[in-house]
Enzyme design. Structure first.
Site, PDB file in Angstrom:
ATOM      1  N   GLU A 110     -10.427 -43.709  30.066  1.00 28.28           N
ATOM      2  CA  GLU A 110     -11.210 -44.819  29.506  1.00 28.28           C
ATOM      3  C   GLU A 110     -10.844 -46.093  30.243  1.00 28.28           C
ATOM      4  O   GLU A 110      -9.910 -46.120  31.056  1.00 28.28           O
ATOM      5  CB  GLU A 110     -10.962 -44.947  28.000  1.00 28.28           C
ATOM      6  CG  GLU A 110     -11.568 -43.786  27.216  1.00 28.28           C
ATOM      7  CD  GLU A 110     -11.315 -43.864  25.726  1.00 28.28           C
ATOM      8  OE1 GLU A 110     -11.370 -44.974  25.184  1.00 28.28           O
ATOM      9  OE2 GLU A 110     -11.056 -42.813  25.128  1.00 28.28           O
ATOM     10  N   ARG A 268     -11.550 -54.078  28.143  1.00 34.40           N
ATOM     11  CA  ARG A 268     -12.679 -54.099  27.218  1.00 34.40           C
ATOM     12  C   ARG A 268     -13.254 -55.500  27.000  1.00 34.40           C
ATOM     13  O   ARG A 268     -14.463 -55.685  26.891  1.00 34.40           O
ATOM     14  CB  ARG A 268     -12.187 -53.518  25.897  1.00 34.40           C
ATOM     15  CG  ARG A 268     -13.227 -52.931  25.058  1.00 34.40           C
ATOM     16  CD  ARG A 268     -12.593 -52.214  23.893  1.00 34.40           C
ATOM     17  NE  ARG A 268     -12.441 -50.803  24.152  1.00 34.40           N
ATOM     18  CZ  ARG A 268     -11.965 -49.929  23.276  1.00 34.40           C
ATOM     19  NH1 ARG A 268     -11.578 -50.352  22.092  1.00 34.40           N
ATOM     20  NH2 ARG A 268     -11.877 -48.660  23.568  1.00 34.40           N
ATOM     21  N   HIS A 328     -14.784 -54.716  16.679  1.00 32.34           N
ATOM     22  CA  HIS A 328     -14.273 -53.340  16.678  1.00 32.34           C
ATOM     23  C   HIS A 328     -12.851 -53.228  16.160  1.00 32.34           C
ATOM     24  O   HIS A 328     -12.554 -52.333  15.382  1.00 32.34           O
ATOM     25  CB  HIS A 328     -14.363 -52.821  18.118  1.00 32.34           C
ATOM     26  CG  HIS A 328     -13.943 -51.402  18.310  1.00 32.34           C
ATOM     27  ND1 HIS A 328     -14.534 -50.357  17.636  1.00 32.34           N
ATOM     28  CD2 HIS A 328     -12.989 -50.828  19.109  1.00 32.34           C
ATOM     29  CE1 HIS A 328     -13.975 -49.215  18.012  1.00 32.34           C
ATOM     30  NE2 HIS A 328     -13.030 -49.475  18.889  1.00 32.34           N
ATOM     31  N   ARG A 363      -6.464 -54.868  23.110  1.00 33.37           N
ATOM     32  CA  ARG A 363      -5.911 -53.508  23.023  1.00 33.37           C
ATOM     33  C   ARG A 363      -6.492 -52.602  24.101  1.00 33.37           C
ATOM     34  O   ARG A 363      -7.698 -52.615  24.364  1.00 33.37           O
ATOM     35  CB  ARG A 363      -6.219 -52.910  21.647  1.00 33.37           C
ATOM     36  CG  ARG A 363      -5.818 -51.458  21.525  1.00 33.37           C
ATOM     37  CD  ARG A 363      -6.025 -50.921  20.132  1.00 33.37           C
ATOM     38  NE  ARG A 363      -7.398 -50.877  19.724  1.00 33.37           N
ATOM     39  CZ  ARG A 363      -8.260 -49.900  20.037  1.00 33.37           C
ATOM     40  NH1 ARG A 363      -7.875 -48.884  20.810  1.00 33.37           N
ATOM     41  NH2 ARG A 363      -9.497 -49.936  19.610  1.00 33.37           N
TER      42      ARG A 363
HETATM   43  C1  SIN Z   1     -14.120 -45.570  22.235  1.00 30.52           C
HETATM   44  O1  SIN Z   1     -14.238 -44.363  22.143  1.00 30.52           O
HETATM   45  O2  SIN Z   1     -14.695 -46.240  23.098  1.00 30.52           O
HETATM   46  C2  SIN Z   1     -13.243 -46.306  21.258  1.00 30.52           C
HETATM   47  C3  SIN Z   1     -11.858 -45.943  21.484  1.00 30.52           C
HETATM   48  C4  SIN Z   1     -10.929 -47.040  21.031  1.00 30.52           C
HETATM   49  O3  SIN Z   1     -11.347 -47.938  20.321  1.00 30.52           O
HETATM   50  O4  SIN Z   1      -9.775 -47.006  21.449  1.00 30.52           O
END
Ligand code: SIN
Length: 497
Positions: A110, A268, A328, A363
């Site tokens: 990610e 992010r 989020h 985060r």
């Molecule tokens: C996601 O799957 O993009 C969210 C994962 C997260 O918030 O760490």
């Protein structure tokens, strides 16, 4: 020891199960049903399965970079060093993380992770798998469970947490304990648009503030970049970009590379701002292009997203889908040490409710389930330890109230009006003037007594407490860092979710 755990996501249930296994008598109190809450919605996974080219040190470095220099390196080291044991524990409890044909665990990637190190289950249903397993383990144990119980307040006697006051079936009830663990999640419903389920209203953090516990970093609110911009907020996991999907504008151009060399896999906060700006410029949502992954991969790797996008009329294997940011995750929260101890003796906080110092100003993806597991277990282990010296844990005054109201023309208080105000003025893109306007309006609302009859009334009061603390913290932070981003000319954040 008699322990009360408030909340039943990964952090709360990890604390409860570990405490029970250590011989404590444990009661889990939860607002809805056991396992309701954010954990079950997590798509991405748990970071911390290291391949041959990876290590806890590299994971720590990525965590610190994403945190924009404001994470606590010692807390981060504890987080990553705990990953292997906690992932093994989840497997032992029955979580079926996805594996390759040879039986080895699959590792996803990610944003802002320099390596693929995220374990996932059911493709994009990791949280549901973990929540289901921990709920089953709790129900099968001697842990007592009280469902549909709303946390009204902490019971603090002579400066020590001694229990909780709950609203159960409209009746106020006190449960006494030797220690209390707060694991009530964050406060996504401070904002008009959020990935968080109903009920994520900061109840534990607000109760801790009322009790005089220290809170910190509340100005750091993470906005997830990619929520499907059609229908009720639905998250499209960052793991989709980790597999290679790109973000494109109306001209079909990849625009995130203009903001960061890592493009779609930048931290992010960077990606979310790039999306908001480009959407405002073009007057329509940007699109996530996952077509290169093909229908079969999308269905297998992301079954939940595949199902929901199709239900909403999109075939994402052939057509890029519209996406937009939404609130989020709360990086800040109740200040704890690395064993979950707050500034009030006997009171612990774990998971999103806590500010352990592992997230700083932003985060890293898939560190939240890990944090819940690692610090939930550590809090349970710390129950047997003497509470540290009072000088380290002295309760502090609640955050200073927002400034005396200058704006006497505030619209009447409603939850929707508060969420709108926070979205507009203390959201993804902020200005000092906007934050000041929010402080003024919140001060007007806070000066008027709210009815406290129903659970919704108490939630509103909690959201107002959190809004005041968040806006005050945002006003005090005069430079942009991580998720707290000040701009002089504010681009409107599109209202498309
Ligand atoms: C996601 O799957 O993009 C969210 C994962 C997260 O918030 O760490």
């Amino acid at each position: 020891m008699n322990l009360i755990v408030v909340g039943s996501g990964i952090a709360g249930l990890s604390a409860a199960l570990h405490a029970h296994e250590r011989g404590h008598s444990v009661t889990v109190v939860t607002k809805g049903s056991l396992g309701d809450g954010c954990t079950g919605y997590a798509q991405g996974g748990v970071a911390g399965l290291y391949g041959p080219d990876d290590s806890p040190a590299l994971h720590a470095a990525d965590t610190l970079t994403a945190a924009a220099g404001l994470a606590d390196p010692a807390a981060v080291e504890i987080l990553v060093d705990g990953a292997a044991e906690r992932i093994a524990e989840l497997i032992a409890r029955g979580v079926a993380f996805d594996r390759s044909a040879d039986g080895s665990l699959l590792r996803g990637r990610e944003a802002a992770h320099s390596r693929a190190r995220i374990v996932h289950a059911g493709g994009d249903a990791t949280g549901a798998a973990i929540a289901g397993t921990l709920v089953a383990a709790t129900r099968a144990s001697d842990v007592s469970v009280v469902e549909n119980a709303f946390l009204l307040d902490l019971v603090v006697t002579d400066g020590t947490a001694r229990g909780v006051r709950l609203l159960i079936d409209d009746v106020s009830t006190v449960l006494e304990a030797d220690a209390v663990v707060l694991a009530t999640g964050g406060a996504g419903h401070l904002y008009s648009h959020t990935t968080n389920p109903e009920g994520t209203t900061g109840d534990g953090i607000a109760a801790a503030i009322r009790a005089g516990a220290a809170v910190a970093d509340l100005e750091f609110v993470q906005f997830h970049p990619t929520i499907l911009a059609a229908g009720p907020a639905f998250l499209v996991s960052e793991a989709v970009r980790g597999e290679g999907a790109t973000l494109i504008d109306d001209e079909g151009r990849r625009f995130t590379l203009e903001s960061h060399p890592d493009g779609e896999l930048a931290p992010r906060d960077v990606v979310a701002r790039a999306i908001a700006r480009r959407a405002a410029e073009q007057g329509s949502p940007v699109r996530l292009d996952a077509t290169m992954l093909g229908a079969e991969t999308l269905r297998r790797r992301f079954p939940t997203i595949d199902r929901v996008t199709r239900q909403r009329g999109f075939d994402w294997s052939t057509t890029p889908i519209p996406v937009t940011p939404a609130a989020h995750y709360l990086m800040g929260g109740i200040v704890t040490d690395t064993d979950g101890r707050t500034t009030i003796p006997g009171l612990f906080a774990v998971g999103e409710t806590a500010r352990t110092g592992v997230h700083g100003a932003n985060r890293l993806a898939s560190n939240s389930l890990l944090e819940g597991a690692v610090f939930g277990a550590r809090a349970a282990a710390a129950l047997a330890l003497p509470w540290p010296a009072a000088s380290d844990t002295r309760p502090v005054a609640p955050p200073a109230p927002v400034s005396a109201a200058r704006n006497t023309h505030a619209v009447p208080f409603t939850r929707a009006a508060l969420q709108r105000l926070m979205w507009d003025e203390v959201g993804l893109l902020r200005s000092a003037e906007g934050i000041r306007r929010a402080c003024d309006t919140i001060a007007v609302w806070a000066a008027q007594p709210l009815p406290l009859q129903s659970i919704a009334d108490h939630e509103d009061a909690n959201l107002l407490t959190l809004a005041a603390a968040t806006a005050t913290a945002a006003l005090a932070r005069t430079e942009s860092v991580g998720s707290h981003h000040l701009e002089s000319a504010i681009a409107p954040v599109l209202e498309t979710v």
